[in-house]
Design an enzyme around this catalytic site. Structure first.
Site, short mmCIF file in Angstrom:
data_model
loop_
_atom_site.label_atom_id
_atom_site.label_comp_id
_atom_site.label_asym_id
_atom_site.label_seq_id
_atom_site.Cartn_x
_atom_site.Cartn_y
_atom_site.Cartn_z
CB SER A 62 -1.53 -3.80 7.52
OG SER A 62 -2.46 -3.42 7.38
CB ALA A 63 2.68 -6.97 8.39
CB CYS A 64 0.74 -7.15 13.72
SG CYS A 64 1.36 -5.00 13.29
N GLY A 65 -0.16 -10.24 12.61
CA GLY A 65 -0.32 -11.10 12.90
C GLY A 65 -1.85 -11.37 13.16
CE LYS A 66 -6.68 -7.42 10.50
NZ LYS A 66 -4.91 -6.67 10.52
CG ASN A 116 -0.74 -14.95 20.59
OD1 ASN A 116 -0.01 -15.33 21.52
ND2 ASN A 116 -0.62 -15.07 19.95
CG HIS A 131 -7.90 -3.11 10.03
ND1 HIS A 131 -6.08 -2.56 10.57
CD2 HIS A 131 -7.35 -3.78 9.12
CE1 HIS A 131 -4.96 -3.61 8.91
NE2 HIS A 131 -6.18 -4.12 8.81
NE ARG A 187 -2.27 -1.28 3.17
CZ ARG A 187 -1.82 -0.73 5.17
NH1 ARG A 187 -1.23 0.36 4.29
NH2 ARG A 187 -1.74 -0.99 5.21
CG ASN A 227 3.16 -6.49 2.09
OD1 ASN A 227 2.85 -6.86 2.57
ND2 ASN A 227 2.57 -5.80 1.00
CE1 TYR A 270 2.08 -6.96 -3.86
CE2 TYR A 270 1.15 -5.73 -2.08
CZ TYR A 270 1.85 -6.57 -2.64
OH TYR A 270 2.25 -8.24 -2.03
N GLY A 271 -2.53 -4.95 -4.19
CA GLY A 271 -2.90 -5.27 -3.43
C GLY A 271 -4.08 -4.29 -3.09
N GLY A 272 -4.43 -3.43 -1.87
CA GLY A 272 -4.77 -2.64 -1.24
C GLY A 272 -5.59 -1.57 -1.81
CG ASN A 296 0.25 -15.44 12.19
OD1 ASN A 296 -0.27 -16.46 10.92
ND2 ASN A 296 1.30 -15.50 11.90
NE ARG A 318 0.24 -8.20 2.34
CZ ARG A 318 -0.44 -7.87 3.34
NH1 ARG A 318 -1.89 -8.78 3.61
NH2 ARG A 318 -0.09 -7.22 3.73
CG ASP A 360 -7.68 -7.23 6.41
OD1 ASP A 360 -6.67 -6.95 7.31
OD2 ASP A 360 -7.74 -6.57 5.50
CE LYS A 379 -5.58 -3.67 4.48
NZ LYS A 379 -5.80 -4.56 5.32
O1 SAT Z 1 -2.18 -4.48 0.76
S1 SAT Z 1 -3.42 -4.42 1.12
O2 SAT Z 1 -3.85 -3.57 1.92
O3 SAT Z 1 -4.71 -5.20 1.11
C1 SAT Z 1 -3.08 -5.38 3.20
C2 SAT Z 1 -2.55 -5.21 4.43
O4 SAT Z 1 -1.58 -3.67 4.60
O5 SAT Z 1 -2.92 -5.70 5.16
MN MN Z 2 -4.99 -5.10 7.01
#
Ligand code: SAT
Ligand code: MN
Length: 594
Positions: A262-266, A506, A240, A70, A376, A211-213, A268, A378, A287, A220
């Site tokens: 983002s990228a903190c383990g949601k 956890n 989120h 993003r 990053n 890309y992605g979001g 998982n 995916r 997400d 998003k």
């Molecule tokens: O690229 S995304 O925004 O969909 C993924 C993220 O950052 O959570």
């Molecule tokens: Mn996210």
């Protein structure tokens, strides 16, 4: 595939966009498997999609090295008054931004096809769901949208001749002149990328990134930035957050919604398999949560998406076996490494292959200095393929939320788990949440930033008003409000080692939360919230040093006093839109810290 629809508004908008972008052709998407296969065949032919021998119907994509995450710096909330976008969003006057972007869109789809993707966020026809239509010149986006949202004919039927939709215009920003050779990953340079939102018109315009979001506009852009505006107007919440169901040994169910950056383990946590006996965890979403107060006076959550766009590096049979089992077939991989036997690989997945092609398409061996997969990188995976997807994950009524969790990556100061004293205190925890930055956004990694409710990049209006929205929801829910907790799985020792094993362990923190809800376990009061006393956390079967536990649970008054000026500075951003109730929470915390 039909061309055109029964909906005049939709037809008029498609024509207007086509007149501006001037694609060679327009294709209306029906969401079918045949359509997906056609798109993939096209992408294969162009050399963009690499089929994977080891995973049926799965493909690897490599993006341009400039288009890997993003772009928060290029993301805009465009309202008539800058004050309404607030201090945490980039802002340009709608007329000005539209003028600039029209200039970019002018002829931008030359040499390409414009795809019309009708999609539903949430199960088609559910009272909580909403419809969008994305126009894009990227077949990669079409395939991803097939997985991440519900696409096609059923959506058109639900839309009918007069139904409303959120128009989402997307272009990769790379017109093709006659005879010009296409790039492997066409996109526009960073200074021409724009991810723009016009919340006063419920409009999304995205340009320059594939890309992605930035490009899958249901995620998003719609389900968070535009939806937060709708939610505020209509009295619900777009957050989120992952959603999961935890079932205790007696069969009692608890529903948890948790917000991490983002990228903190949601992903998982959403698919976690508890290490404690007799507890079961099922995934509803990883997400985004849309939540409404239903007839029982409780907050019910649905997952508006139908797929996972998860971070690959670090995902393994040790850390997230359920994700690994989700990824066996029908997957789109982006920016992973390719092994010689036709599989994907990424850092932390398993032992490194002796040789691979890295995400930039170069030879790679374990001796190489750079990572084989982009940090990053995916996977795009259908949610229904997850072995622990909750049987009710598509229930149009959603699931009643018992527990909210906030958190982030903090190497120091923040203990493993804390419970809020009250709703207002919980909102204070969410409003002051901080995390070390990750590679999910283009920019520096590892800097501490305040990321309220993990929504800083995703809120479509003034953050101070959003805090007030949270307070008002609490007033409305009263005793039926979820309990609020704060966690940190990432605290490190002085030597820089993680103190807590994380992942399936956890569940131990989650069990304590459920027991707090049930009133069957105690807590001790600390200046920053309620915490488990010695013995309250179920540590059975876990081999963890006593000193580690002590360090994990430590509330260092000096460290916390040092947070105060930073929180004050953070709150000052919101001026007179900061609710007085949050200022009061800060004053009370200061008093408790002494
Ligand atoms: O690229 S995304 O925004 O969909 C993924 C993220 O950052 O959570
Ligand atoms: Mn996210």
């Amino acid at each position: 595939m039909t061309n055109g629809s029964r909906n005049d508004k939709l037809n008029a908008w498609v024509k207007e966009a086509a007149d501006l972008c001037r694609p060679d052709a327009i294709q209306w998407c029906d969401g079918s498997r045949a359509e997906y296969d056609r798109m993939m065949a096209l992408l294969k032919e162009r050399g963009m999609a690499v089929p994977l021998a080891k995973r049926p119907n799965s493909f690897l994509f490599r993006t341009d090295p400039s288009d890997v995450a993003r772009v928060e710096d290029r993301t805009y909330i465009s309202t008539r008054s800058q004050e309404d976008a607030g201090p945490t969003n980039n802002w340009v006057l709608p007329d000005d931004l539209k003028r600039t972007m029209r200039g970019l869109y002018d002829g931008c789809m030359k040499g390409r096809t414009m795809y019309v993707i009708p999609f539903s966020m949430g199960p088609v026809g559910s009272p909580i769901s909403k419809i969008g239509v994305e126009l894009t010149d990227s077949p990669y986006v079409v395939c991803n949208m097939h997985i991440m949202t519900r696409v096609g004919t059923s959506v058109m039927e639900a839309l009918g001749p007069t139904g409303g939709f959120i128009p989402c215009l997307h272009s990769i920003g790379a017109p093709l002149e006659k005879g010009q050779k296409d790039a492997l990953w066409p996109c526009a340079p960073i200074e021409k990328k724009y991810i723009s939102h016009f919340p006063e018109e419920n409009l999304i315009w995205s340009y320059g990134s594939g890309y992605g979001g930035n490009a899958l506009l249901g995620k998003k852009c719609f389900a968070l930035r535009i939806a937060t505006n709708m939610a505020r107007r209509e009295g619900w919440m777009a957050e989120h957050m992952l959603i999961m169901r935890l079932t205790n040994p007696e069969g009692k169910r608890f529903h948890i919604a948790a917000a991490f950056p983002s990228a903190c383990g949601k992903t998982n946590l959403a698919m976690m398999q508890p290490s404690i006996k007799g507890w079961k965890c099922e995934c509803i979403g990883d997400d985004i949560a849309w939540m409404k107060v239903r007839g029982d006076g409780r907050l019910h959550a649905i997952n508006p998406e139908s797929g996972f766009f998860g971070v690959a590096p670090g995902t393994s049979y040790d850390t997230n076996p359920m994700a690994m089992d989700t990824l066996k077939e029908n997957i789109i991989f982006t920016n992973c490494a390719l092994t010689d036997d036709g599989d994907v690989w990424w850092e932390g997945m398993a032992d490194a292959p002796p040789h691979a092609i890295d995400w930039k398409g170069r030879d790679w061996t374990p001796a190489s200095r750079e990572d084989a997969a982009h940090p990053n990188a995916r996977f795009t995976a259908p949610a229904a393929q997850c072995p622990v997807i909750c049987p009710d994950w598509e229930d149009p009524e959603g699931v009643p939320i018992d527990i909210f969790i906030f958190g982030g990556r903090r190497s120091s100061a923040v203990p493993l788990v804390t419970e809020a004293f009250s709703w207002d205190h919980g909102v204070f925890m969410g409003a002051t949440a901080a995390s070390e930055t990750t590679s999910a956004n283009i920019g520096a990694v590892g800097n501490l930033r305040r990321d309220p409710f993990a929504m800083k990049p995703f809120l479509g209006y003034h953050m101070g008003d959003y805090f007030q929205h949270w307070l008002a929801m609490g007033d409305r829910l009263g005793t039926k409000a979820p309990r609020i907790f704060y966690v940190n799985w990432f605290r490190k020792s002085a030597e820089g080692k993680f103190l807590w094993p994380g992942f399936s362990d956890n569940s131990r923190a989650l069990k304590w939360m459920c027991e707090r809800v049930d009133g069957t376990v105690g807590a001790r009061e600390t200046p920053i919230g309620l915490m488990p006393r010695d013995g309250d956390l179920d540590l059975s079967g876990l081999d963890i040093a006593k000193d580690n536990m002590k360090a994990l649970m430590d509330v260092d008054l000096k460290e916390w006093k040092a947070e105060v000026p930073d929180i004050e500075k953070h709150f000052a951003l919101f001026g007179d839109r900061l609710p007085a109730r949050l200022r009061k929470q800060l004053e009370e915390m200061k008093k408790r810290l002494g």
